[in-house]
Design a protein around this motif. Structure first.
Motif, mmCIF file in Angstrom:
data_model
loop_
_atom_site.group_PDB
_atom_site.id
_atom_site.type_symbol
_atom_site.label_atom_id
_atom_site.label_comp_id
_atom_site.label_asym_id
_atom_site.label_seq_id
_atom_site.Cartn_x
_atom_site.Cartn_y
_atom_site.Cartn_z
ATOM 1 N N GLU A 63 0.792 -1.177 -0.191
ATOM 2 C CA GLU A 63 0.065 0.054 0.124
ATOM 3 C C GLU A 63 0.817 1.346 -0.091
ATOM 4 O OE1 GLU A 63 -2.915 -0.059 3.227
ATOM 5 O OE2 GLU A 63 -3.986 -1.724 2.255
ATOM 6 N N ALA A 64 1.818 1.220 0.803
ATOM 7 C CA ALA A 64 2.695 2.333 0.804
ATOM 8 C C ALA A 64 3.467 2.530 -0.331
ATOM 9 C CB ALA A 64 3.957 2.241 2.090
ATOM 10 N N HIS A 65 3.936 1.515 -1.116
ATOM 11 C CA HIS A 65 4.609 1.473 -2.399
ATOM 12 C C HIS A 65 3.479 2.235 -3.584
ATOM 13 C CE1 HIS A 65 6.847 0.417 -5.924
ATOM 14 N NE2 HIS A 65 5.885 0.043 -6.457
ATOM 15 N N ILE A 66 2.272 1.638 -3.533
ATOM 16 C CA ILE A 66 1.332 2.191 -4.596
ATOM 17 C C ILE A 66 1.141 3.701 -4.347
ATOM 18 C CG2 ILE A 66 -0.984 2.095 -5.459
ATOM 19 C CD1 ILE A 66 1.107 -0.087 -6.397
ATOM 20 N N ALA A 67 0.863 3.922 -2.945
ATOM 21 C CA ALA A 67 0.699 5.553 -2.748
ATOM 22 C C ALA A 67 1.572 6.254 -3.360
ATOM 23 C CB ALA A 67 0.513 5.472 -1.220
ATOM 24 N N GLN A 68 3.094 5.950 -3.053
ATOM 25 C CA GLN A 68 3.905 6.766 -3.327
ATOM 26 C C GLN A 68 4.428 6.913 -4.881
ATOM 27 O OE1 GLN A 68 6.551 8.663 -1.072
ATOM 28 N NE2 GLN A 68 6.580 9.512 -3.272
ATOM 29 N N GLU A 69 3.983 5.745 -5.777
ATOM 30 C CA GLU A 69 4.082 5.759 -6.966
ATOM 31 C C GLU A 69 3.144 6.725 -7.423
ATOM 32 O OE1 GLU A 69 6.475 4.565 -8.505
ATOM 33 O OE2 GLU A 69 7.046 2.603 -8.117
ATOM 34 N N THR A 70 2.060 6.755 -6.919
ATOM 35 C CA THR A 70 0.723 7.537 -7.349
ATOM 36 C C THR A 70 1.135 9.040 -7.057
ATOM 37 O OG1 THR A 70 -0.982 5.945 -6.682
ATOM 38 C CG2 THR A 70 -1.963 8.066 -6.875
ATOM 39 N N ARG A 71 1.607 9.221 -5.876
ATOM 40 C CA ARG A 71 2.046 10.639 -5.864
ATOM 41 C C ARG A 71 3.155 11.148 -6.853
ATOM 42 N NH1 ARG A 71 3.130 11.562 0.443
ATOM 43 N NH2 ARG A 71 4.295 9.829 0.431
ATOM 44 N N ASN A 72 4.018 10.382 -6.963
ATOM 45 C CA ASN A 72 5.293 10.516 -7.961
ATOM 46 C C ASN A 72 4.754 10.869 -9.362
ATOM 47 O OD1 ASN A 72 7.069 10.039 -6.135
ATOM 48 N ND2 ASN A 72 7.656 7.948 -7.006
ATOM 49 N N ILE A 73 3.655 10.280 -9.818
ATOM 50 C CA ILE A 73 3.102 10.412 -11.126
ATOM 51 C C ILE A 73 2.400 11.739 -11.143
ATOM 52 C CG2 ILE A 73 1.447 9.249 -12.892
ATOM 53 C CD1 ILE A 73 2.584 6.608 -12.185
ATOM 54 N N ALA A 74 1.425 11.908 -10.003
ATOM 55 C CA ALA A 74 0.801 13.049 -9.996
ATOM 56 C C ALA A 74 1.307 14.303 -9.862
ATOM 57 C CB ALA A 74 -0.099 12.933 -8.714
ATOM 58 N N GLN A 75 2.574 14.452 -9.729
ATOM 59 C CA GLN A 75 3.601 15.411 -9.718
ATOM 60 C C GLN A 75 3.860 15.966 -11.253
ATOM 61 O OE1 GLN A 75 7.065 15.343 -7.283
ATOM 62 N NE2 GLN A 75 5.859 14.370 -5.550
ATOM 63 N N LEU A 76 3.570 14.977 -12.066
ATOM 64 C CA LEU A 76 4.033 15.288 -13.544
ATOM 65 C C LEU A 76 3.030 16.038 -14.041
ATOM 66 C CD1 LEU A 76 4.835 11.697 -14.717
ATOM 67 C CD2 LEU A 76 6.583 13.620 -14.050
#
Length: 269
Positions: A86-99
Motif C-alpha cells: 500500500e505504501a509503495h502504490i501510494a508513493q508511486e501515485t504521488r510521483n506520477i501526480a507530480q507530472l
C-alpha cells in the motif's frame, strides 16, 4: 511546482555550495519530510545544522517545523517508514501526480524542440540509460535521426562533435549521475544545440544551464529509487510529440508497421 520548490528555485543561483547541498536533500525528501528532523536532514545532506537553519530562513521559513508544515499542507500527511504494498502504490501515485505540473507549458515547449530538431540526440548513463533507450524507441516511430548515446562499450567524445546548432540534446540525468555529468552537459550547451534535461529534483542545479527542464520524482517507500514516473514522463513526451507531428508521424508509424510485418519481427504484426 510546489510552494517549497518555487522558493528554492527563486534563490538557488544565490546559494552557497553547502546550502545547495541542503536544498538538494530537501527536494529529494519533500514527500516524506514528516519522518525527519532537522538533525537527521543535516546528517543526510552532510550540511551543518546552523547552515540548514540559515537556509530555512533564506527560503522564508522561521524554522524547519514551519517548512515541514508547508510540505504537509501541500502534499497531505506523508507516509511513515512503511515498505508494504500500500505504501509503495501510494508513493508511486504521488510521483506520477507530480507530472501534472508540466502541463504549464514546459512539456509542450520541450516537445516542440524535440520534434523540430535536425538531429535528436538522447544521452543517458548508468540508471538513466534504460530511460534514454525507451525514449528513443518511442520517438524513432515519429521522426528520423534519433540517436541514443553512449553506444554500448563506447565513449561519448567522438559523437558529441557531431552536435551543433539546429539539433536538440535530451539529457537523462537521474540521481547518482556520473561524476562527469556537469562537463557533459556543458559541452552539449556549448555546441549551441537546444538542451532538454529530464532529471529528478537533485538535477535542479542544472536548470539555469539548459533550454528546458522536465523534473520527475524517484521517491520510493523503500530504500531503492523508483523509475515509474520517469517512464511515465517518456510516455507523456512521446504522446505529445505524436500530437505535434500529426499526419506526418502517422504515416511513419504506418511504414514501420509494414516493415515489422515484412520482416516478421513483432508477434502478431
Amino acid at each position: 511546482m510546489s510552494p517549497i520548490e518555487a522558493r528554492i528555485a527563486a534563490v538557488y543561483p544565490e546559494l552557497t555550495a553547502q546550502e545547495r547541498r541542503g536544498t538538494d536533500t530537501l527536494l529529494e525528501h519533500l514527500d516524506d519530510l514528516a519522518i525527519y528532523s532537522s538533525a537527521e536532514l543535516s546528517k543526510l545532506s552532510g550540511v551543518s545544522r546552523p547552515t540548514l537553519s540559515r537556509l530555512y530562513k533564506r527560503l522564508g521559513y522561521e524554522s524547519f517545523a514551519a517548512l515541514r508544515s508547508e510540505a504537509r499542507r501541500d502534499r497531505g500527511i506523508p507516509l511513515g517508514p512503511n515498505h508494504g504494498v500500500e505504501a509503495h502504490i501510494a508513493q508511486e501515485t504521488r510521483n506520477i501526480a507530480q507530472l501534472a505540473r508540466l502541463a504549464d507549458g514546459r512539456l509542450q515547449a520541450a516537445v516542440r524542440s524535440i520534434v523540430s530538431a535536425n538531429d535528436l540526440f538522447i544521452i543517458g548513463e548508468r540508471s538513466s540509460y534504460p530511460v534514454a533507450l525507451h525514449l528513443r524507441q518511442q520517438l524513432i516511430q515519429l521522426r528520423p535521426k534519433v540517436h541514443v548515446l553512449p553506444l554500448p562499450g563506447q565513449t561519448l567524445g567522438e559523437d558529441l562533435v557531431s552536435i551543433g546548432p539546429g539539433d536538440t540534446v535530451v539529457l537523462i540525468g537521474l540521481r547518482r549521475r556520473t561524476s562527469g555529468f556537469a562537463r557533459l552537459l556543458r559541452q552539449c550547451t556549448h555546441s549551441r544545440a537546444e538542451t532538454v534535461l529530464i532529471a529528478d529534483n537533485t538535477g535542479r542545479r542544472y536548470e539555469p544551464e539548459v533550454t528546458h527542464f522536465l523534473p520527475c520524482s524517484l521517491d520510493a517507500s523503500g530504500p531503492f529509487n523508483s523509475y515509474t514516473a520517469a517512464m511515465s514522463l517518456v510516455a507523456m513526451v512521446a504522446n505529445e510529440a505524436s500530437t505535434v507531428v500529426g499526419v506526418q508521424g502517422q504515416r511513419r508509424v504506418g511504414l514501420i508497421t509494414t516493415s515489422y510485418h515484412d520482416l516478421n519481427e513483432i508477434e502478431g504484426s
